[in-house]
Design an enzyme around this catalytic site. Structure first.
Site, short mmCIF file in Angstrom:
data_model
loop_
_atom_site.label_atom_id
_atom_site.label_comp_id
_atom_site.label_asym_id
_atom_site.label_seq_id
_atom_site.Cartn_x
_atom_site.Cartn_y
_atom_site.Cartn_z
N HIS A 99 0.98 -1.10 0.12
CA HIS A 99 0.12 0.14 0.13
C HIS A 99 0.87 1.26 -0.07
O HIS A 99 2.01 1.20 0.39
CB HIS A 99 -0.95 0.19 1.25
CG HIS A 99 -1.76 -1.01 1.90
ND1 HIS A 99 -1.29 -2.22 2.25
CD2 HIS A 99 -3.05 -1.07 1.59
CE1 HIS A 99 -2.16 -2.97 2.33
NE2 HIS A 99 -3.41 -2.36 2.04
N ASP A 102 2.48 1.99 3.50
CA ASP A 102 3.33 1.05 3.69
C ASP A 102 4.73 1.67 3.37
O ASP A 102 5.76 1.18 4.33
CB ASP A 102 3.32 -0.47 3.18
CG ASP A 102 1.89 -0.83 3.33
OD1 ASP A 102 1.29 -0.45 4.05
OD2 ASP A 102 1.56 -1.82 2.42
N GLU A 230 -10.87 -6.75 -4.27
CA GLU A 230 -10.72 -7.82 -3.32
C GLU A 230 -11.95 -8.02 -2.16
O GLU A 230 -12.08 -7.02 -1.66
CB GLU A 230 -9.19 -7.34 -2.36
CG GLU A 230 -9.13 -8.46 -1.61
CD GLU A 230 -7.69 -8.16 -0.65
OE1 GLU A 230 -6.69 -7.75 -1.16
OE2 GLU A 230 -7.59 -8.57 0.89
N GLU A 266 -8.98 -13.55 -0.93
CA GLU A 266 -8.32 -13.69 0.24
C GLU A 266 -8.97 -14.92 0.90
O GLU A 266 -10.08 -14.75 1.11
CB GLU A 266 -8.08 -12.48 1.06
CG GLU A 266 -7.60 -12.77 2.22
CD GLU A 266 -7.23 -11.47 3.01
OE1 GLU A 266 -6.64 -10.51 2.17
OE2 GLU A 266 -7.12 -11.46 4.31
N HIS A 269 -10.90 -13.76 3.95
CA HIS A 269 -12.20 -13.03 3.71
C HIS A 269 -13.27 -13.95 3.32
O HIS A 269 -14.51 -13.72 3.76
CB HIS A 269 -11.87 -12.04 2.79
CG HIS A 269 -10.85 -10.99 2.89
ND1 HIS A 269 -10.51 -10.09 2.28
CD2 HIS A 269 -10.32 -10.63 4.18
CE1 HIS A 269 -9.57 -9.11 2.67
NE2 HIS A 269 -9.33 -9.53 4.00
N ASP A 294 -4.72 -13.60 -2.03
CA ASP A 294 -4.15 -13.21 -0.97
C ASP A 294 -4.24 -14.58 -0.02
O ASP A 294 -5.12 -14.89 0.34
CB ASP A 294 -4.84 -12.00 -0.23
CG ASP A 294 -4.40 -10.92 -0.62
OD1 ASP A 294 -3.32 -10.60 -1.51
OD2 ASP A 294 -4.78 -9.75 0.06
N ASP A 305 -10.41 -11.28 11.12
CA ASP A 305 -9.58 -11.21 10.06
C ASP A 305 -8.11 -11.58 10.58
O ASP A 305 -7.30 -10.43 10.78
CB ASP A 305 -9.40 -10.19 8.99
CG ASP A 305 -8.83 -10.36 7.56
OD1 ASP A 305 -8.57 -11.45 7.28
OD2 ASP A 305 -8.64 -9.26 7.03
N ASP A 307 -5.39 -13.12 9.51
CA ASP A 307 -4.33 -13.34 8.59
C ASP A 307 -3.25 -14.25 9.02
O ASP A 307 -1.82 -13.75 9.01
CB ASP A 307 -3.83 -11.76 8.33
CG ASP A 307 -4.63 -10.84 7.64
OD1 ASP A 307 -5.63 -11.38 6.98
OD2 ASP A 307 -4.55 -9.48 7.71
N ASP A 337 -0.73 -12.44 2.27
CA ASP A 337 -1.27 -11.25 3.02
C ASP A 337 -1.48 -11.79 4.57
O ASP A 337 -2.57 -12.11 4.99
CB ASP A 337 -2.90 -10.80 2.42
CG ASP A 337 -3.06 -9.61 3.08
OD1 ASP A 337 -2.64 -9.23 4.17
OD2 ASP A 337 -4.18 -9.00 2.76
C1 XLS Z 1 -7.66 -6.61 4.71
C2 XLS Z 1 -7.03 -6.51 3.24
C3 XLS Z 1 -5.89 -5.72 2.79
C4 XLS Z 1 -5.55 -5.96 1.07
C5 XLS Z 1 -4.98 -4.84 0.47
O1 XLS Z 1 -8.08 -7.20 5.25
O2 XLS Z 1 -6.56 -7.98 3.08
O3 XLS Z 1 -4.68 -6.30 3.36
O4 XLS Z 1 -5.20 -7.06 0.99
O5 XLS Z 1 -5.71 -3.74 0.84
NI NI Z 2 -5.92 -8.90 1.56
NI NI Z 3 -7.49 -9.09 4.96
#
Ligand code: XLS
Ligand code: NI
Ligand code: NI
Length: 441
Positions: A99, A102, A230, A266, A269, A294, A305, A307, A337
């Protein structure tokens, strides 16, 4: 100068290795159905989780011990770039994603933010000249800063809409400058908290307008990246407009954007939306909309989430099955991700976590390819639906049957015989494939 002195280039050592800093299953040059693992899997490192994240959570401060922790401001941003390219090389990973916020700190004005970005992008471009790691995608963070409190392109405030557009415009220019293969839109705040104060139609129309403007600008500057949406059902908003692939696809079709976008799917998600990862991949694949992935996983005991790095073989096998059936990921990739757990705070954990994820997907790839080679799932499914390959079934799928013909057919039926779905046997067979994949190693 080295940021990860204790880590050498990660090598493939095979399934018997007990070196935590070696690949056991991901062997980049190994051929699977005529292509190398590296070409098929197209792994990416997520800048935010690996170089920007401090491992704080809603209840606790950051725990991450990072070799760049002593720096601040632009020096910190520069140190992260140096560390990132050392990390990419040691891990031998073909892609990275970021991003805007980042890679460079936000300034006190948009102009200052641009200038910070320009300096870091120039530095990244320089590092990319001597690196094998390319940009899979970049994106604009239009959700963290308080100005996005009520959304970005779906904000009630037109000034925020304009500000968001400016950030995406800059992001497209950066993507072009760095040769990005895709450009991602995750609508962090594109949803609503309460319907009571929301003009749902205006917000969605504006989102549609925003995507068209972005696509027009990319064309104008000759940036031919694949655009990706996404989906995520909620979090941080109560209801997010791109809830899941099906919802996102309906949105894209309604606004005439279905040929401009594909999906970045993802895993975590998908589970937040109440779907399996493979459901989302399948839904996108059968509509020709699978763009990129992702790669992470959620915690079944937590409803958010999280991750996590993917370590679930069953899930990566079924995901790779969809990806192989899709003919691969095209310009997309498997972007981690994913973040190390708050308790895995050492810099070396960043390597170990990526190795775990890469090995897990490598096994998934091999097992999925074998399931396809042996026609395990397709063979069963084909047989399960064979009533549609002859007689009345064939008439239905060829559009030759109407309600008169179907009624006539039904009136002449005796007892209807259904077939067993055999789902337990199929799962047991997949277990056999998982167990046998490395039996001879
Ligand atoms: C957040 C998202 C983010 C996207 C990019 O939950 O996964 O990380 O992948 O903005
Ligand atoms: Ni993501
Ligand atoms: Ni995410």
């Amino acid at each position: 100068m080295s940021y990860f002195e204790n880590v050498n280039k990660i090598a493939y050592e095979g399934p018997k290795s007990n070196n935590p800093l070696a690949f056991k299953f991901y062997n980049p040059t190994e051929q699977v159905n005529g292509k190398s693992m590296e070409e098929i899997l197209r792994f990416g490192v997520a800048y935010w989780h690996t170089f920007t994240e401090d491992l704080s959570d809603p209840f606790g401060a950051g725990t991450a011990i990072r070799p760049w922790n002593g720096f601040t401001g632009m020096d910190l941003a520069k140190a992260r770039v140096e560390a990132a390219f050392e990390f990419f090389e040691k891990l031998n990973v073909p892609y990275f994603c970021f991003h805007d916020v980042d890679i460079a700190p936000e300034g006190s004005t948009l102009k200052e933010t641009y200038s910070n970005l320009d300096q870091i992008v120039a530095m990244i471009k320089d590092y990319m000249k001597n690196s094998n790691t390319k940009l899979l995608w970049n994106t604009a963070n239009n959700f963290t800063n308080p100005r996005f409190v009520s959304g970005a392109a779906s904000s009630n405030n037109a000034d925020v809409f304009a500000y968001s557009a400016a950030k995406v415009k800059k992001g497209l220019e950066i993507g072009k400058e760095l040769g990005g293969e895709n450009y991602v839109f995750w609508g962090g705040r594109e949803g609503y908290e309460s319907l009571l104060n929301t003009d749902l139609k205006l917000e969605m129309d504006n989102l549609g307008r925003f995507f068209h403007m972005a696509s027009e600008y990319a064309k104008e500057i000759g940036f031919d990246a694949q655009f990706l949406i996404e989906p995520k059902p909620k979090e941080p908003t109560t209801h997010q407009y791109d809830f899941d692939v099906a919802t996102g696809y309906a949105f894209l079709q309604h606004y005439g954007l279905e040929n401009t976008f594909k999906f970045n799917i993802e895993a975590n998600h998908a589970t937040l939306a109440g779907h399996t990862f493979e459901h989302e991949l399948r839904y996108a694949r059968i509509h020709g909309m699978l763009g990129s992935v992702d790669a992470n996983q959620g915690d079944p005991l937590l409803g958010w989430d999280t991750d996590e790095f993917p370590t679930d073989l069953y899930s990566t096998t079924l995901a790779m099955y969809e990806i192989l059936k899709n003919g691969g990921l095209g310009r997309g990739g498997l972007n981690f991700d994913a973040k190390v757990r708050r308790g895995s705070f050492e810099a070396e954990d960043l390597f170990q976590a990526h190795i775990a994820g890469m090995d897990t997907f490598a096994i998934g790839l091999k097992v999925a390819q074998k399931l396809i080679d042996d026609n395990v799932l397709d063979g069963f499914v084909e047989n399960r639906y064979n009533s549609y390959s002859e007689g009345i079934g064939l008439d239905i799928v060829e559009g030759k049957a109407d309600f008169h013909a179907l009624e006539k057919h039904a009136l002449n039926l005796g007892e209807i015989n259904n077939k067993s779905g055999r789902v337990e046997t199929i799962k047991a067979t997949i277990n056999q494939y998982l167990m046998n994949a490395y039996a001879d190693k």
